[in-house]
Design a protein around this motif. Structure first.
Motif, mmCIF file in Angstrom:
data_model
loop_
_atom_site.group_PDB
_atom_site.id
_atom_site.type_symbol
_atom_site.label_atom_id
_atom_site.label_comp_id
_atom_site.label_asym_id
_atom_site.label_seq_id
_atom_site.Cartn_x
_atom_site.Cartn_y
_atom_site.Cartn_z
ATOM 1 N N VAL A 167 0.385 -23.061 6.042
ATOM 2 C CA VAL A 167 1.272 -22.283 6.913
ATOM 3 C C VAL A 167 2.181 -21.371 6.091
ATOM 4 C CG1 VAL A 167 3.176 -22.439 8.569
ATOM 5 C CG2 VAL A 167 1.218 -23.984 8.763
ATOM 6 N N THR A 168 2.790 -21.927 5.049
ATOM 7 C CA THR A 168 3.764 -21.148 4.270
ATOM 8 C C THR A 168 3.109 -20.292 3.193
ATOM 9 O OG1 THR A 168 4.119 -23.018 2.772
ATOM 10 C CG2 THR A 168 5.578 -22.828 4.680
ATOM 11 N N ALA A 189 -0.861 -18.301 5.234
ATOM 12 C CA ALA A 189 -0.447 -17.518 6.406
ATOM 13 C C ALA A 189 0.817 -16.707 6.146
ATOM 14 C CB ALA A 189 -0.244 -18.434 7.603
ATOM 15 N N LEU A 227 3.937 -17.595 6.486
ATOM 16 C CA LEU A 227 5.007 -17.832 7.455
ATOM 17 C C LEU A 227 6.166 -18.579 6.800
ATOM 18 C CD1 LEU A 227 2.809 -18.912 10.508
ATOM 19 C CD2 LEU A 227 3.969 -16.719 10.188
ATOM 20 N N TRP A 261 8.150 -22.494 10.482
ATOM 21 C CA TRP A 261 6.889 -22.513 11.224
ATOM 22 C C TRP A 261 6.090 -23.783 10.964
ATOM 23 C CZ3 TRP A 261 5.339 -19.476 15.121
ATOM 24 C CH2 TRP A 261 6.022 -18.281 15.325
ATOM 25 N N ALA A 290 3.699 -25.716 13.655
ATOM 26 C CA ALA A 290 2.282 -26.033 13.480
ATOM 27 C C ALA A 290 2.023 -27.524 13.691
ATOM 28 C CB ALA A 290 1.818 -25.608 12.081
ATOM 29 N N HIS A 338 -5.213 -16.870 7.057
ATOM 30 C CA HIS A 338 -4.257 -15.827 6.680
ATOM 31 C C HIS A 338 -3.761 -15.031 7.882
ATOM 32 C CE1 HIS A 338 -8.110 -13.767 6.957
ATOM 33 N NE2 HIS A 338 -7.467 -12.612 7.007
ATOM 34 N N ARG A 339 -4.337 -15.291 9.048
ATOM 35 C CA ARG A 339 -3.924 -14.610 10.273
ATOM 36 C C ARG A 339 -3.192 -15.606 11.183
ATOM 37 N NH1 ARG A 339 -6.658 -9.754 11.112
ATOM 38 N NH2 ARG A 339 -8.388 -9.359 9.648
ATOM 39 N N PRO A 340 -1.876 -15.559 11.246
ATOM 40 C CA PRO A 340 -1.148 -16.532 12.080
ATOM 41 C C PRO A 340 -1.601 -16.547 13.528
ATOM 42 C CG PRO A 340 0.367 -15.349 10.640
ATOM 43 C CD PRO A 340 -0.971 -14.676 10.490
ATOM 44 N N LEU A 392 -4.510 -18.781 13.223
ATOM 45 C CA LEU A 392 -4.202 -20.082 12.630
ATOM 46 C C LEU A 392 -3.595 -21.045 13.653
ATOM 47 C CD1 LEU A 392 -3.678 -22.016 10.167
ATOM 48 C CD2 LEU A 392 -1.470 -20.861 9.926
ATOM 49 N N LEU A 393 -2.557 -20.622 14.346
ATOM 50 C CA LEU A 393 -1.825 -21.539 15.218
ATOM 51 C C LEU A 393 -2.670 -22.030 16.402
ATOM 52 C CD1 LEU A 393 1.683 -19.817 15.103
ATOM 53 C CD2 LEU A 393 0.898 -21.834 13.846
#
Length: 393
Positions: free
Chosen positions: A232-233, A236, A238, A242, A246, A292-294, A297-298
């Motif tokens: 995530v960090t 992605a 973020l 975040w 997640a 790499h695309r939030p 990803l989420l």
């Protein structure tokens, strides 16, 4: 409508699930407070997982002659005491010992609770009973773990240990007042088969493959869940805030998954496995490629949580059906198998972090473990396709 005692058991599972997963956000603080490295503090997680694997059959065997209510209450009280003493620990070795004791109590509780839950409902409703019980774990990932991490950040890691101990009090009271001394369908004169007979069920060709499948699927689940924060960090890009988002999405998906399994695992377990298994195999690589695309990803985190727990809960149900000839030990077989996966998955995933795969390595490990599970599943279709009326012998 599931009986009230099932929800009381789920409350205890919530407290224990929060404890099992909460260390992911507390390890740095524990390390700094007790003067050890982060890596050393991380062994607390391994101690808990190994204690669950060893403790499930051991505690179930030791408690075979006790009424379920006595075993469940005793385990919850030991769990409470372990967290209360852990909260005042000034020495890492002492804290480590309390985690091992808590794991044994957790393993003993879950082993008995799985078996007890199945006796509280009609014989063909085990899946629904387990869905209620396991909802305690999934709610822990949604609310308990993020809440514990926030409490630890505000008041320190010891406050989180105290909060878990406090959660055990209503759980213990609920068990004492709501769980019958003996299951409704068990006569007081009845006794479980000899321990040797129950252990002999492990030689049943219909049981071990399902336990192996459960271990593989759970290993895949925890391989990625444990190392979701760096994805995530890092990948992605973020912010740290975040990460709990997640984790909550994964937890919400897991709750949805066990709910689906509760409705379908008794009637069509083979269909659940046939749908969720291949989708899991596609989902983990998709998550690695699109991490790499939030915006991708989420949602995928939620979907993978749903699929993982729908399949995992179904396999737990199948273990209990396959081990129906071992009424006192069946729950321990399921507990040991799934916690073996919970211990092995993060270990395998962690080994990839220093490779070229980097923080995406755990996602690929999950894909590989699901692929192995599908290969095993193809050879054991009969174990998954059985119905309650045609239990495996």
């Amino acid at each position: 409508m599931p009986p009230l005692p099932l929800y009381l058991l789920a409350l205890a599972v919530f407290a224990m699930g929060t404890s099992e997963f909460m260390l992911a956000g507390l390890v740095p603080d524990i390390a700094a407070d007790l003067g050890v490295t982060v890596g050393t503090a991380g062994t607390l997680t391994s101690a808990f997982a190994v204690g669950m694997v060893v403790g499930a059959p051991l505690m179930a065997a030791l408690g075979r002659g006790l009424p379920p209510r006595s075993s469940l209450l005793g385990c919850v009280l030991v769990f409470l005491a372990a967290h209360a003493t852990g909260a005042v620990a000034s020495d890492f070795a002492f804290l480590f010992a309390t985690r091992a004791v808590a794991a044994l109590a957790n393993a003993g509780f879950l082993a008995v609770a799985l078996t007890t839950a199945a006796t509280l409902v009609p014989a063909d409703r085990k899946g629904r009973a387990l869905a209620v019980l396991l909802s305690g774990t999934t709610v822990a990932t949604i609310a308990g773990v993020p809440g514990g991490s926030l409490l630890g950040a505000l008041l320190g890691w010891r406050a989180t240990f105290w909060s878990v101990a406090a959660l055990c009090l209503p759980a213990a009271l609920g068990i004492l007042t709501g769980i019958p001394k003996r299951p409704a369908r068990q006569d007081a004169a009845d006794a479980p088969p000899p321990l040797r007979t129950e252990l002999a069920r492990l030689r049943d060709p219909g049981l071990l493959p399902v336990m192996l499948l459960g271990a593989l699927v759970n290993a895949a689940t925890f391989a990625s869940f444990t190392f979701l924060a760096p994805v995530v960090t890092g990948t992605a890009g973020l912010g740290e805030l975040w990460v709990p988002v997640a984790l909550v999405l994964f937890g919400a998906g897991s709750f949805a998954g066990v709910t689906v399994a509760g409705r379908l695992a008794d009637r069509c377990p083979g269909a659940v496995a046939a749908v969720t298994g291949p989708l899991l195999l596609l989902g983990w690589p998709a998550l690695a490629v699109l991490a790499h695309r939030p915006v991708a990803l989420l949602p995928l985190v939620f979907v993978q949580g749903t699929l993982s727990f729908a399949l995992g809960a179904t396999l737990i149900t199948r273990v209990l059906y396959a081990a129906s000839g071992a009424p006192a030990m069946a729950g321990s077989y399921a507990t040991a198998a799934f916690n073996a996966g919970a211990a092995a998955g993060p270990f395998l995933a962690g080994a990839t972090l220093g490779t070229a795969a980097g923080e995406l390595g755990p996602l690929w490990v999950s894909a590989g473990l699901v692929a192995v599970a599908l290969a095993v599943g193809v050879r054991t279709r009969a174990a998954l396709a059985g119905t309650p009326e045609r239990r495996l012998r």
